[in-house]
Design a protein around this motif. Structure first.
Motif, PDB file in Angstrom:
ATOM      1  N   PRO A  10      11.398  19.942   2.994  1.00  0.00           N
ATOM      2  CA  PRO A  10      10.923  18.575   2.711  1.00  0.00           C
ATOM      3  C   PRO A  10      11.634  17.519   3.568  1.00  0.00           C
ATOM      4  CG  PRO A  10      11.305  19.763   0.652  1.00  0.00           C
ATOM      5  CD  PRO A  10      11.810  20.652   1.764  1.00  0.00           C
ATOM      6  N   GLU A  11      12.942  17.728   3.874  1.00  0.00           N
ATOM      7  CA  GLU A  11      13.698  16.723   4.665  1.00  0.00           C
ATOM      8  C   GLU A  11      13.110  16.566   6.068  1.00  0.00           C
ATOM      9  OE1 GLU A  11      14.527  19.868   3.136  1.00  0.00           O
ATOM     10  OE2 GLU A  11      16.163  20.161   4.575  1.00  0.00           O
ATOM     11  N   TYR A  12      12.427  17.598   6.546  1.00  0.00           N
ATOM     12  CA  TYR A  12      11.833  17.529   7.882  1.00  0.00           C
ATOM     13  C   TYR A  12      10.756  16.450   7.963  1.00  0.00           C
ATOM     14  CZ  TYR A  12      11.230  19.715  12.444  1.00  0.00           C
ATOM     15  OH  TYR A  12      11.232  19.959  13.783  1.00  0.00           O
ATOM     16  N   LEU A  13      10.234  16.055   6.808  1.00  0.00           N
ATOM     17  CA  LEU A  13       9.139  15.087   6.792  1.00  0.00           C
ATOM     18  C   LEU A  13       9.640  13.647   6.628  1.00  0.00           C
ATOM     19  CD1 LEU A  13       6.398  16.387   7.249  1.00  0.00           C
ATOM     20  CD2 LEU A  13       7.864  17.971   6.013  1.00  0.00           C
ATOM     21  N   GLU A  14      10.979  13.464   6.633  1.00  0.00           N
ATOM     22  CA  GLU A  14      11.569  12.120   6.498  1.00  0.00           C
ATOM     23  C   GLU A  14      10.986  11.098   7.479  1.00  0.00           C
ATOM     24  OE1 GLU A  14      14.186  10.525   4.502  1.00  0.00           O
ATOM     25  OE2 GLU A  14      13.391  12.090   3.183  1.00  0.00           O
ATOM     26  N   PRO A  15      10.663  11.487   8.709  1.00  0.00           N
ATOM     27  CA  PRO A  15      10.091  10.493   9.630  1.00  0.00           C
ATOM     28  C   PRO A  15       8.829   9.811   9.095  1.00  0.00           C
ATOM     29  CG  PRO A  15      10.771  12.428  10.855  1.00  0.00           C
ATOM     30  CD  PRO A  15      10.932  12.774   9.391  1.00  0.00           C
ATOM     31  N   LEU A  16       8.197  10.382   8.084  1.00  0.00           N
ATOM     32  CA  LEU A  16       7.004   9.733   7.516  1.00  0.00           C
ATOM     33  C   LEU A  16       7.369   8.459   6.741  1.00  0.00           C
ATOM     34  CD1 LEU A  16       4.961  12.832   6.291  1.00  0.00           C
ATOM     35  CD2 LEU A  16       4.747  11.580   8.436  1.00  0.00           C
ATOM     36  N   ASN A  17       8.699   8.184   6.602  1.00  0.00           N
ATOM     37  CA  ASN A  17       9.125   6.929   5.974  1.00  0.00           C
ATOM     38  C   ASN A  17       9.273   5.796   6.998  1.00  0.00           C
ATOM     39  OD1 ASN A  17       9.369   8.008   3.364  1.00  0.00           O
ATOM     40  ND2 ASN A  17      11.350   8.916   3.902  1.00  0.00           N
ATOM     41  N   VAL A  18       9.078   6.094   8.260  1.00  0.00           N
ATOM     42  CA  VAL A  18       9.458   5.187   9.354  1.00  0.00           C
ATOM     43  C   VAL A  18       8.215   4.698  10.105  1.00  0.00           C
ATOM     44  CG1 VAL A  18      10.765   5.100  11.544  1.00  0.00           C
ATOM     45  CG2 VAL A  18      11.644   6.443   9.618  1.00  0.00           C
ATOM     46  N   SER A  19       8.356   3.503  10.725  1.00  0.00           N
ATOM     47  CA  SER A  19       7.404   3.050  11.730  1.00  0.00           C
ATOM     48  C   SER A  19       5.994   2.916  11.169  1.00  0.00           C
ATOM     49  CB  SER A  19       7.461   4.008  12.924  1.00  0.00           C
ATOM     50  OG  SER A  19       6.690   3.542  13.996  1.00  0.00           O
ATOM     51  N   LEU A  20       5.002   3.241  11.964  1.00  0.00           N
ATOM     52  CA  LEU A  20       3.602   3.008  11.594  1.00  0.00           C
ATOM     53  C   LEU A  20       3.220   3.701  10.294  1.00  0.00           C
ATOM     54  CD1 LEU A  20       0.516   2.694  13.628  1.00  0.00           C
ATOM     55  CD2 LEU A  20       0.656   4.876  12.447  1.00  0.00           C
ATOM     56  N   VAL A  21       3.602   4.973  10.159  1.00  0.00           N
ATOM     57  CA  VAL A  21       3.227   5.727   8.958  1.00  0.00           C
ATOM     58  C   VAL A  21       3.987   5.190   7.743  1.00  0.00           C
ATOM     59  CG1 VAL A  21       3.236   7.996   7.855  1.00  0.00           C
ATOM     60  CG2 VAL A  21       2.571   7.786  10.258  1.00  0.00           C
ATOM     61  N   GLY A  22       5.296   4.904   7.921  1.00  0.00           N
ATOM     62  CA  GLY A  22       6.090   4.351   6.830  1.00  0.00           C
ATOM     63  C   GLY A  22       5.523   3.022   6.345  1.00  0.00           C
ATOM     64  N   LYS A  23       5.101   2.175   7.291  1.00  0.00           N
ATOM     65  CA  LYS A  23       4.537   0.870   6.915  1.00  0.00           C
ATOM     66  C   LYS A  23       3.195   1.031   6.222  1.00  0.00           C
ATOM     67  CE  LYS A  23       6.966  -1.738  10.440  1.00  0.00           C
ATOM     68  NZ  LYS A  23       6.949  -1.841  11.914  1.00  0.00           N
ATOM     69  N   ALA A  24       2.391   1.974   6.710  1.00  0.00           N
ATOM     70  CA  ALA A  24       1.090   2.215   6.056  1.00  0.00           C
ATOM     71  C   ALA A  24       1.311   2.656   4.611  1.00  0.00           C
ATOM     72  CB  ALA A  24       0.290   3.262   6.834  1.00  0.00           C
ATOM     73  N   ARG A  25       2.359   3.439   4.371  1.00  0.00           N
ATOM     74  CA  ARG A  25       2.678   3.855   3.001  1.00  0.00           C
ATOM     75  C   ARG A  25       3.068   2.657   2.157  1.00  0.00           C
ATOM     76  NH1 ARG A  25       6.605   9.072   3.259  1.00  0.00           N
ATOM     77  NH2 ARG A  25       6.177   9.064   1.003  1.00  0.00           N
ATOM     78  N   LEU A  26       3.960   1.795   2.699  1.00  0.00           N
ATOM     79  CA  LEU A  26       4.411   0.619   1.936  1.00  0.00           C
ATOM     80  C   LEU A  26       3.242  -0.307   1.605  1.00  0.00           C
ATOM     81  CD1 LEU A  26       7.778  -0.199   3.779  1.00  0.00           C
ATOM     82  CD2 LEU A  26       7.490   0.732   1.463  1.00  0.00           C
ATOM     83  N   ARG A  27       2.268  -0.376   2.513  1.00  0.00           N
ATOM     84  CA  ARG A  27       1.094  -1.242   2.281  1.00  0.00           C
ATOM     85  C   ARG A  27       0.074  -0.597   1.342  1.00  0.00           C
ATOM     86  NH1 ARG A  27       0.003  -1.198   7.913  1.00  0.00           N
ATOM     87  NH2 ARG A  27       1.241  -2.704   9.074  1.00  0.00           N
ATOM     88  N   GLY A  28       0.315   0.665   0.967  1.00  0.00           N
ATOM     89  CA  GLY A  28      -0.627   1.344   0.075  1.00  0.00           C
ATOM     90  C   GLY A  28      -1.841   1.915   0.787  1.00  0.00           C
ATOM     91  N   GLN A  29      -1.784   1.979   2.133  1.00  0.00           N
ATOM     92  CA  GLN A  29      -2.922   2.542   2.889  1.00  0.00           C
ATOM     93  C   GLN A  29      -2.842   4.056   2.980  1.00  0.00           C
ATOM     94  OE1 GLN A  29      -1.873   0.081   6.212  1.00  0.00           O
ATOM     95  NE2 GLN A  29      -3.636  -1.282   5.930  1.00  0.00           N
ATOM     96  N   LEU A  30      -1.649   4.582   2.782  1.00  0.00           N
ATOM     97  CA  LEU A  30      -1.413   6.034   2.820  1.00  0.00           C
ATOM     98  C   LEU A  30      -0.606   6.405   1.585  1.00  0.00           C
ATOM     99  CD1 LEU A  30      -0.028   7.408   6.219  1.00  0.00           C
ATOM    100  CD2 LEU A  30      -2.078   8.168   4.986  1.00  0.00           C
ATOM    101  N   ASP A  31      -1.060   7.432   0.891  1.00  0.00           N
ATOM    102  CA  ASP A  31      -0.390   7.889  -0.327  1.00  0.00           C
ATOM    103  C   ASP A  31       0.116   9.300  -0.009  1.00  0.00           C
ATOM    104  OD1 ASP A  31       0.326   8.376  -2.949  1.00  0.00           O
ATOM    105  OD2 ASP A  31      -1.735   8.832  -3.581  1.00  0.00           O
ATOM    106  N   VAL A  32       1.422   9.411   0.300  1.00  0.00           N
ATOM    107  CA  VAL A  32       1.979  10.678   0.800  1.00  0.00           C
ATOM    108  C   VAL A  32       2.779  11.372  -0.301  1.00  0.00           C
ATOM    109  CG1 VAL A  32       3.492  11.761   2.523  1.00  0.00           C
ATOM    110  CG2 VAL A  32       2.107   9.767   3.151  1.00  0.00           C
ATOM    111  N   HIS A  33       2.513  12.652  -0.511  1.00  0.00           N
ATOM    112  CA  HIS A  33       3.249  13.463  -1.485  1.00  0.00           C
ATOM    113  C   HIS A  33       3.811  14.680  -0.769  1.00  0.00           C
ATOM    114  CE1 HIS A  33       1.291  11.384  -4.961  1.00  0.00           C
ATOM    115  NE2 HIS A  33       0.385  11.158  -4.029  1.00  0.00           N
TER     116      HIS A  33
END
Ligand code: JA8
Length: 273
Positions: A10-33
């Motif tokens: 799971p730690e390998y996926l930490e980059p999904l918290n950063v940059s474009l993807v991370g921001k899309a998550r914070l905006r609610g455009q991407l729901d990552v589990h």
């Protein structure tokens, strides 16, 4: 869009918290589990692999943890209309991941990724879910990784930036190299910004000229030159109608020729190197 990733790292996926993807998550455009596959093991050692039937090197991922994991993830989202995800399995023996496939995946509401480690996942898992879901076995290139997680990051970034509202300006991915109908099978040429001189290097004068038509033509010439240098096969297979007279002149100057049907052919034999 919803994304689920089942992984033993799971730690390998930490980059999904950063940059474009991370921001899309914070905006609610991407729901990552992100899910740890070992949650769905039942032995003391949380075993996810075993030796291959038929012999041979390495280990193969056992089907039972994957089956329980994927059943649980699928059930967690099965809404009233029983929405089913698209399953994406990165593997070097999959279908090449292209911009067209990124567009196709970006149109799905829910992707589940199953990145393998070792020599891959027991085939029966892919066969089983292939009867229930759209399954895409996808290769991000002709090289072998130690596991599919890095491929998940690649695919997620390519897909996320296509989602409505994720990239600032919707027009901005229309002219990406490889966007369907961008510069039609041409790589993008060089780009420049301020300052106008850096370490004695200037900017191509044409870009300072304000002649928009001439600038567009220059950019296309540079795109052709770069495509010839790095990806000649993109030009050789393209629709001859996609090349105008000036394109053909540029290519002729680089030693390319035309067959009687107007198809273009790269310089034959031996002069390279
Ligand atoms: C690999 Br193991 C493993 C799993 C997925 C992929 S995709 C790729 N290019 N290599 C290796």
């Amino acid at each position: 869009m919803r994304l689920d990733i089942v992984t033993i790292f799971p730690e390998y996926l930490e980059p999904l918290n950063v940059s474009l993807v991370g921001k899309a998550r914070l905006r609610g455009q991407l729901d990552v589990h992100i899910h740890d596959l070992r949650q769905w093991t039942h032995d003391r050692h949380n075993t996810v692999d075993d030796t291959p039937y038929g012999g041979g090197p390495g280990m193969v991922m056992k089907p039972e943890p994957w089956g329980e994991a994927l059943d649980a993830v699928i059930a967690s989202g099965a809404g009233p209309q029983g929405a089913r995800p698209t399953l994406v399995v990165p593997t070097p023996s999959g279908r090449p991941f292209t911009q067209a496939l990124a567009v196709e995946l970006s149109e799905r509401p829910w992707l589940v990724f199953a990145p393998a480690r070792y020599e891959g996942i027991d085939r029966r898992v892919i066969d089983e879910y292939g009867e229930r879901l759209d399954v895409h076995e996808v290769s991000i290139g002709d090289y072998v990784l130690a596991g599919g997680e890095a491929a998940v990051l690649v695919i997620t970034e390519a897909v996320a930036r296509l989602l409505p509202g994720v990239l600032g300006n919707a027009a901005s991915h229309q002219d990406d190299s490889f966007a369907p109908g961008a510069m039609e099978n041409l790589l993008e040429g060089p780009v420049y910004t301020k300052p106008p001189e850096w370490r004695g290097r200037g900017i191509p004068e044409i870009l300072l000229s304000g002649h928009h038509g001439r600038i567009a033509r220059w950019r296309r010439d540079e795109a052709i030159r770069r495509t010839v240098a790095n990806r000649p096969e993109l030009l050789e297979c393209c629709d001859p109608a996609a090349l105008d007279k000036h394109d053909r002149k540029i290519l002729a100057g680089l030693g390319w020729t035309e067959d009687p049907e107007g198809r273009i052919l790269r310089p034959q034999g031996g002069m390279e190197e």
